[in-house]
Design a protein around this motif. Structure first.
Motif, short mmCIF file in Angstrom:
data_model
loop_
_atom_site.label_atom_id
_atom_site.label_comp_id
_atom_site.label_asym_id
_atom_site.label_seq_id
_atom_site.Cartn_x
_atom_site.Cartn_y
_atom_site.Cartn_z
N PHE A 168 -15.92 -0.04 38.92
CA PHE A 168 -16.88 -1.13 38.83
C PHE A 168 -17.65 -0.90 37.53
CE2 PHE A 168 -16.30 -0.30 43.39
CZ PHE A 168 -15.92 -1.55 43.83
N THR A 169 -17.65 -1.86 36.62
CA THR A 169 -18.24 -1.63 35.30
C THR A 169 -18.99 -2.83 34.75
OG1 THR A 169 -16.26 -2.39 34.12
CG2 THR A 169 -16.35 -0.04 34.67
N GLY A 193 -14.19 -5.39 37.22
CA GLY A 193 -13.60 -4.44 38.16
C GLY A 193 -12.16 -4.19 37.78
N ALA A 194 -11.68 -3.01 38.11
CA ALA A 194 -10.28 -2.65 37.86
C ALA A 194 -9.78 -1.84 39.05
CB ALA A 194 -10.15 -1.84 36.58
N VAL A 195 -8.57 -2.15 39.50
CA VAL A 195 -7.96 -1.45 40.62
C VAL A 195 -6.57 -1.00 40.19
CG1 VAL A 195 -7.23 -1.59 43.03
CG2 VAL A 195 -9.20 -2.93 42.25
N GLN A 207 -5.01 -4.03 38.04
CA GLN A 207 -5.45 -5.36 38.43
C GLN A 207 -6.91 -5.49 38.04
OE1 GLN A 207 -3.15 -7.52 39.67
NE2 GLN A 207 -1.74 -5.81 39.38
N LYS A 208 -7.21 -6.44 37.18
CA LYS A 208 -8.59 -6.63 36.72
C LYS A 208 -9.19 -7.86 37.39
CE LYS A 208 -7.96 -4.32 32.35
NZ LYS A 208 -8.25 -4.31 30.92
N VAL A 209 -10.51 -7.80 37.60
CA VAL A 209 -11.21 -8.90 38.24
C VAL A 209 -12.61 -9.02 37.63
CG1 VAL A 209 -12.01 -7.42 40.15
CG2 VAL A 209 -11.87 -9.90 40.47
N GLU A 210 -13.05 -10.26 37.42
CA GLU A 210 -14.43 -10.48 37.01
C GLU A 210 -15.30 -10.36 38.24
OE1 GLU A 210 -15.13 -14.10 34.86
OE2 GLU A 210 -13.40 -13.77 33.55
N LEU A 211 -16.44 -9.70 38.11
CA LEU A 211 -17.34 -9.47 39.23
C LEU A 211 -18.71 -10.06 38.97
CD1 LEU A 211 -16.48 -5.74 40.02
CD2 LEU A 211 -15.67 -7.78 41.22
#
Length: 92
Positions: A47-48, A27-29, A7-11
């Motif tokens: 967190f990248t 971010g990736a989970v 699951q990827k997310v813009e942070l």
């Protein structure tokens, strides 16, 4: 069993890595085998900021219980603060 689903997310934030502070953009989970934790599988969170190279990365490996506890703690912290206080356009 690994899910191989990420699951990827813009942070929008910051993190402190081995080279100091950097801006977070991604971010990736995922659930997979950990690199360091002693469990067979963990909830892994990366967190990248890919634009700053491989040193702009912070990784955590949590048990399922710890990950759910973290989600609950984040929800409680946000609920206890005035709405919008920590938003991108929040009050200063």
């Amino acid at each position: 069993m690994c899910t191989y689903l990420t699951q990827k997310v813009e942070l929008d934030g910051a993190a402190k890595g081995a080279s100091g502070w950097f801006t977070l953009t991604d971010g990736a989970v995922y659930v997979d085998h950990p690199y360091h934790a002693c469990q067979e599988h963990t909830v892994n969170i990366d967190f990248t900021n890919p634009g700053e190279g491989p040193s702009a990365r912070v990784a955590v490996e949590l048990t399922e219980e710890a990950a759910l506890g973290l989600v609950e703690a984040i929800q409680k912290a946000l609920a206890s603060a005035p709405p919008g206080l920590a938003s991108a356009g929040g009050n200063t």
